[in-house]
Write a protein that holds these residues in place. Structure first.
Motif, mmCIF file in Angstrom:
data_model
loop_
_atom_site.group_PDB
_atom_site.id
_atom_site.type_symbol
_atom_site.label_atom_id
_atom_site.label_comp_id
_atom_site.label_asym_id
_atom_site.label_seq_id
_atom_site.Cartn_x
_atom_site.Cartn_y
_atom_site.Cartn_z
ATOM 1 N N ASP A 192 0.766 -1.276 0.146
ATOM 2 C CA ASP A 192 0.024 0.013 0.080
ATOM 3 C C ASP A 192 0.751 1.337 -0.091
ATOM 4 N N VAL A 193 2.098 1.064 -0.631
ATOM 5 C CA VAL A 193 2.904 2.465 -0.439
ATOM 6 C C VAL A 193 3.221 2.523 -2.047
ATOM 7 N N PRO A 194 2.669 3.857 -2.453
ATOM 8 C CA PRO A 194 2.973 4.126 -3.938
ATOM 9 C C PRO A 194 4.292 4.600 -4.063
ATOM 10 N N SER A 195 5.050 3.926 -4.974
ATOM 11 C CA SER A 195 6.511 4.491 -4.969
ATOM 12 C C SER A 195 6.934 4.675 -6.536
ATOM 13 N N ARG A 196 6.235 4.000 -7.679
ATOM 14 C CA ARG A 196 6.827 4.414 -8.946
ATOM 15 C C ARG A 196 5.442 5.219 -10.001
ATOM 16 N N LEU A 197 5.874 6.497 -10.053
ATOM 17 C CA LEU A 197 4.780 6.934 -10.899
ATOM 18 C C LEU A 197 4.953 6.544 -12.499
ATOM 19 N N VAL A 198 3.527 6.310 -12.952
ATOM 20 C CA VAL A 198 3.403 5.809 -14.309
ATOM 21 C C VAL A 198 2.514 6.463 -14.837
ATOM 22 N N PRO A 199 2.863 7.657 -15.653
ATOM 23 C CA PRO A 199 1.731 8.426 -16.433
ATOM 24 C C PRO A 199 1.524 7.610 -17.613
ATOM 25 N N MET A 200 0.290 7.693 -17.988
ATOM 26 C CA MET A 200 -0.218 6.941 -19.144
ATOM 27 C C MET A 200 -0.883 7.631 -20.028
ATOM 28 N N GLU A 201 -1.079 7.148 -21.284
ATOM 29 C CA GLU A 201 -1.707 8.117 -22.417
ATOM 30 C C GLU A 201 -3.513 7.646 -22.407
ATOM 31 N N ASN A 202 -4.111 9.030 -22.264
ATOM 32 C CA ASN A 202 -5.488 8.768 -22.381
ATOM 33 C C ASN A 202 -5.828 8.569 -23.793
ATOM 34 N N SER A 203 -5.938 7.163 -24.334
ATOM 35 C CA SER A 203 -6.281 7.160 -25.871
ATOM 36 C C SER A 203 -7.623 7.493 -26.388
ATOM 37 N N ALA A 204 -8.515 7.981 -25.197
ATOM 38 C CA ALA A 204 -9.894 8.719 -25.813
ATOM 39 C C ALA A 204 -9.552 10.079 -25.933
ATOM 40 N N ARG A 205 -8.461 10.804 -25.443
ATOM 41 C CA ARG A 205 -8.097 12.131 -26.041
ATOM 42 C C ARG A 205 -9.540 12.965 -25.715
ATOM 43 N N SER A 206 -9.943 12.828 -24.613
ATOM 44 C CA SER A 206 -11.321 13.456 -24.334
ATOM 45 C C SER A 206 -11.336 14.236 -22.976
ATOM 46 N N MET A 207 -11.838 15.255 -23.188
ATOM 47 C CA MET A 207 -12.226 16.297 -21.970
ATOM 48 C C MET A 207 -13.153 15.735 -20.661
ATOM 49 N N THR A 208 -14.037 14.657 -21.042
ATOM 50 C CA THR A 208 -14.726 13.999 -20.365
ATOM 51 C C THR A 208 -14.694 12.793 -19.773
ATOM 52 N N PHE A 209 -13.489 12.020 -20.369
ATOM 53 C CA PHE A 209 -13.483 10.566 -20.154
ATOM 54 C C PHE A 209 -11.858 10.121 -20.459
ATOM 55 N N TYR A 210 -11.623 9.236 -19.856
ATOM 56 C CA TYR A 210 -10.201 8.757 -19.925
ATOM 57 C C TYR A 210 -10.391 7.123 -20.171
ATOM 58 N N HIS A 211 -9.457 6.832 -21.066
ATOM 59 C CA HIS A 211 -9.202 5.383 -21.147
ATOM 60 C C HIS A 211 -7.815 5.168 -21.512
ATOM 61 N N PHE A 212 -7.203 4.126 -20.613
ATOM 62 C CA PHE A 212 -6.008 3.597 -20.811
ATOM 63 C C PHE A 212 -5.823 3.371 -22.212
ATOM 64 N N ASP A 213 -4.703 3.316 -22.979
ATOM 65 C CA ASP A 213 -4.587 2.759 -24.088
ATOM 66 C C ASP A 213 -4.033 1.048 -23.998
ATOM 67 N N SER A 214 -4.930 0.254 -24.939
ATOM 68 C CA SER A 214 -4.990 -1.071 -24.494
ATOM 69 C C SER A 214 -3.533 -1.716 -24.494
ATOM 70 N N MET A 215 -2.767 -1.291 -25.436
ATOM 71 C CA MET A 215 -1.424 -1.866 -25.469
ATOM 72 C C MET A 215 -0.584 -1.217 -24.401
ATOM 73 N N GLU A 216 -0.763 -0.063 -23.959
ATOM 74 C CA GLU A 216 0.224 0.467 -22.767
ATOM 75 C C GLU A 216 -0.278 -0.173 -21.529
ATOM 76 N N HIS A 217 -1.517 -0.574 -21.459
ATOM 77 C CA HIS A 217 -2.262 -1.207 -20.343
ATOM 78 C C HIS A 217 -1.626 -2.536 -20.124
ATOM 79 N N PHE A 218 -1.598 -3.339 -21.037
ATOM 80 C CA PHE A 218 -0.886 -4.468 -20.989
ATOM 81 C C PHE A 218 0.515 -4.604 -20.600
ATOM 82 N N ARG A 219 1.079 -3.539 -21.512
ATOM 83 C CA ARG A 219 2.681 -3.654 -20.894
ATOM 84 C C ARG A 219 3.038 -3.040 -19.582
#
Length: 163
Positions: A37-64
């Protein structure tokens, strides 16, 4: 009630990501050792939805990223995203997509360019519970620019040496 304890540098990285991607929602995770329960490594991800009202992890990036966490004996301790026009509170869509029962769901509102609202929640079986945020390795001044939740008791400061 749980508490999200997070290092100031990680929190600042999340907020910087949210501000950088505005007006689109930003998203990512903070990994930590399994069961810690200790957050230690920040992993910014791409919002594949590229939306002002919704986010979605890119599926390939999510898997990786999830495979990488598995290889490193990590898990997603924090799942974060931003709201660009509303308060930092989970939407119905956010609640329905919450699939990590052990994760802290951190929301950052970038709706106001002067004030950044940061709130943390646990979401389990559709039930949203706000939790306090404890920022460590920061001076009080470093986190004064953030608004944490609805209660003035949701932030605990631990100062860096010399601050």
């Amino acid at each position: 009630m749980g508490v999200l304890t997070i290092d100031a540098a990680i929190l600042e990285g999340i907020v910087a990501h949210a501000r950088r991607d505005h007006p689109d929602e930003a998203c990512g995770i903070v990994a930590g050792a399994e069961g810690s329960d200790v957050p230690s490594r920040l992993v910014p991800m791409e919002n594949s939805a590229r939306s002002m009202t919704f986010y979605h992890f890119d599926s390939m990036e999510h898997f990786r990223v999830w495979r990488e966490m598995d290889d490193r004996d990590e898990e997603p301790v924090v799942i974060y995203h931003s709201h660009t026009a509303t308060e930092a509170y989970p939407s119905r869509t956010d609640i329905s997509l919450a699939q990590e029962p052990g994760a802290h769901y951190l929301l950052v509102s970038t709706a106001d360019p002067e004030v950044t609202e940061v709130r943390s929640f646990r979401i389990l079986d559709g039930v949203v519970t706000e939790e306090p945020v404890r920022v460590v390795n920061a001076s009080e001044d470093a986190v004064q620019k953030y608004l944490f939740g609805q209660s003035p008791t949701t932030v605990d400061y631990e100062c860096r040496a010399g601050n």
